[in-house]
Design a protein around this motif. Structure first.
Motif, PDB file in Angstrom:
ATOM      1  N   THR A 116     106.141 -50.605  85.836  1.00  9.32           N
ATOM      2  CA  THR A 116     105.291 -50.572  84.645  1.00  9.32           C
ATOM      3  C   THR A 116     104.003 -51.357  84.852  1.00  9.32           C
ATOM      4  O   THR A 116     102.976 -51.033  84.254  1.00  9.32           O
ATOM      5  N   GLY A 117     104.019 -52.358  85.717  1.00 13.09           N
ATOM      6  CA  GLY A 117     102.835 -53.172  85.957  1.00 13.09           C
ATOM      7  C   GLY A 117     101.846 -52.590  86.945  1.00 13.09           C
ATOM      8  O   GLY A 117     100.706 -53.034  87.027  1.00 13.09           O
ATOM      9  N   LEU A 173     115.867 -41.746  88.248  1.00 11.59           N
ATOM     10  CA  LEU A 173     115.146 -40.814  87.367  1.00 11.59           C
ATOM     11  C   LEU A 173     115.829 -40.619  86.025  1.00 11.59           C
ATOM     12  O   LEU A 173     115.165 -40.431  85.009  1.00 11.59           O
ATOM     13  N   TYR A 174     117.159 -40.652  86.030  1.00 15.04           N
ATOM     14  CA  TYR A 174     117.899 -40.342  84.809  1.00 15.04           C
ATOM     15  C   TYR A 174     118.465 -41.571  84.102  1.00 15.04           C
ATOM     16  O   TYR A 174     118.781 -41.504  82.917  1.00 15.04           O
ATOM     17  N   ASP A 175     118.574 -42.699  84.825  1.00 14.97           N
ATOM     18  CA  ASP A 175     119.129 -43.913  84.212  1.00 14.97           C
ATOM     19  C   ASP A 175     118.062 -44.957  83.877  1.00 14.97           C
ATOM     20  O   ASP A 175     118.183 -45.652  82.873  1.00 14.97           O
ATOM     21  N   THR A 176     117.027 -45.079  84.714  1.00 11.83           N
ATOM     22  CA  THR A 176     116.021 -46.121  84.534  1.00 11.83           C
ATOM     23  C   THR A 176     114.727 -45.593  83.925  1.00 11.83           C
ATOM     24  O   THR A 176     114.224 -46.153  82.944  1.00 11.83           O
ATOM     25  N   LEU A 177     114.191 -44.542  84.494  1.00 11.69           N
ATOM     26  CA  LEU A 177     112.901 -44.012  84.040  1.00 11.69           C
ATOM     27  C   LEU A 177     112.840 -43.744  82.538  1.00 11.69           C
ATOM     28  O   LEU A 177     111.843 -44.093  81.901  1.00 11.69           O
ATOM     29  N   PRO A 178     113.870 -43.185  81.923  1.00 16.48           N
ATOM     30  CA  PRO A 178     113.779 -42.926  80.476  1.00 16.48           C
ATOM     31  C   PRO A 178     113.550 -44.177  79.627  1.00 16.48           C
ATOM     32  O   PRO A 178     113.060 -44.081  78.504  1.00 16.48           O
ATOM     33  N   ASN A 179     113.863 -45.341  80.165  1.00 17.67           N
ATOM     34  CA  ASN A 179     113.720 -46.593  79.412  1.00 17.67           C
ATOM     35  C   ASN A 179     112.395 -47.318  79.663  1.00 17.67           C
ATOM     36  O   ASN A 179     112.189 -48.409  79.132  1.00 17.67           O
ATOM     37  N   LEU A 180     111.508 -46.736  80.469  1.00 15.12           N
ATOM     38  CA  LEU A 180     110.245 -47.386  80.808  1.00 15.12           C
ATOM     39  C   LEU A 180     109.098 -46.814  79.982  1.00 15.12           C
ATOM     40  O   LEU A 180     109.071 -45.631  79.668  1.00 15.12           O
ATOM     41  N   VAL A 189     106.021 -36.671  84.015  1.00 13.41           N
ATOM     42  CA  VAL A 189     105.197 -36.066  82.966  1.00 13.41           C
ATOM     43  C   VAL A 189     105.887 -36.225  81.607  1.00 13.41           C
ATOM     44  O   VAL A 189     105.231 -36.503  80.599  1.00 13.41           O
ATOM     45  N   ALA A 190     107.206 -36.083  81.582  1.00 13.28           N
ATOM     46  CA  ALA A 190     107.940 -36.258  80.327  1.00 13.28           C
ATOM     47  C   ALA A 190     107.776 -37.668  79.763  1.00 13.28           C
ATOM     48  O   ALA A 190     107.892 -37.869  78.555  1.00 13.28           O
ATOM     49  N   LYS A 191     107.475 -38.631  80.626  1.00 11.47           N
ATOM     50  CA  LYS A 191     107.246 -40.016  80.192  1.00 11.47           C
ATOM     51  C   LYS A 191     105.781 -40.283  79.871  1.00 11.47           C
ATOM     52  O   LYS A 191     105.394 -41.417  79.618  1.00 11.47           O
ATOM     53  N   GLY A 192     104.943 -39.250  79.896  1.00 10.38           N
ATOM     54  CA  GLY A 192     103.542 -39.400  79.520  1.00 10.38           C
ATOM     55  C   GLY A 192     102.607 -39.734  80.667  1.00 10.38           C
ATOM     56  O   GLY A 192     101.446 -40.079  80.438  1.00 10.38           O
ATOM     57  N   CYS A 193     103.086 -39.636  81.889  1.00 12.70           N
ATOM     58  CA  CYS A 193     102.246 -39.925  83.046  1.00 12.70           C
ATOM     59  C   CYS A 193     101.262 -38.782  83.297  1.00 12.70           C
ATOM     60  O   CYS A 193     101.530 -37.628  82.959  1.00 12.70           O
ATOM     61  N   LYS A 194     100.147 -39.114  83.933  1.00 12.60           N
ATOM     62  CA  LYS A 194      99.146 -38.140  84.352  1.00 12.60           C
ATOM     63  C   LYS A 194      99.275 -37.989  85.860  1.00 12.60           C
ATOM     64  O   LYS A 194      99.172 -38.976  86.597  1.00 12.60           O
ATOM     65  N   VAL A 195      99.539 -36.757  86.321  1.00 12.53           N
ATOM     66  CA  VAL A 195      99.764 -36.523  87.748  1.00 12.53           C
ATOM     67  C   VAL A 195      98.475 -36.038  88.410  1.00 12.53           C
ATOM     68  O   VAL A 195      97.807 -35.135  87.905  1.00 12.53           O
ATOM     69  N   TYR A 196      98.164 -36.646  89.541  1.00  8.56           N
ATOM     70  CA  TYR A 196      96.968 -36.324  90.321  1.00  8.56           C
ATOM     71  C   TYR A 196      97.375 -35.805  91.695  1.00  8.56           C
ATOM     72  O   TYR A 196      98.483 -36.063  92.163  1.00  8.56           O
TER      73      TYR A 196
END
Length: 131
Positions: free
Chosen positions: A6-7, A35-42, A76-83
């Protein structure tokens, strides 16, 4: 750690494709659990992300670099912008979950069949990300 993710100003993430044909957890690595256990909580809304993948387009033509597509979907589901989208020209695959609107969602490398092209592809991708 979650704080490191996150930082960070931006992330470069990648995975091989191992579980061909699977709907999820395609890499066969610890990424799958993360991807399924940690990422959804960030909280990653607006985070810049670039994705790379490795696969064998000749032996697994129907699933080439599918795990990279899974990374894309989850970030992308977490709101990230992919380049770093790249052309599919010069590849020999039938299908890939790493293709969106006719382009790969990042850098795709085939060290089994096109190892001699990986370095130039990687250099071009990094130049694109820097611009």
């Amino acid at each position: 750690t979650a704080d490191e993710i996150t930082g960070a100003d931006a992330l470069i993430v990648g995975a091989p494709t191992w579980h061909t044909g699977a709907d999820e957890q395609r890499s066969g690595t610890s990424w799958d659990d993360w991807l399924y256990d940690t990422l959804p909580n960030l909280d990653l809304d607006g985070k810049k992300v670039a994705v790379f993948g490795c696969g064998d387009q000749e032996s697994y033509s129907d699933y080439y670099c599918d795990a990279a597509g899974e990374l894309y979907d989850q970030f992308v589901a977490k709101g990230c912008k992919v380049y770093g989208f790249t052309s599919t020209d010069g590849y020999n695959h039938a299908d890939s979950k790493a293709v969106r609107d006719g382009k790969f969602i990042g850098l795709m490398c085939d060290e089994d069949n096109q190892y001699d092209m990986s370095e130039d592809r990687a250099k071009a991708w990094v130049d694109q990300l820097k611009s």
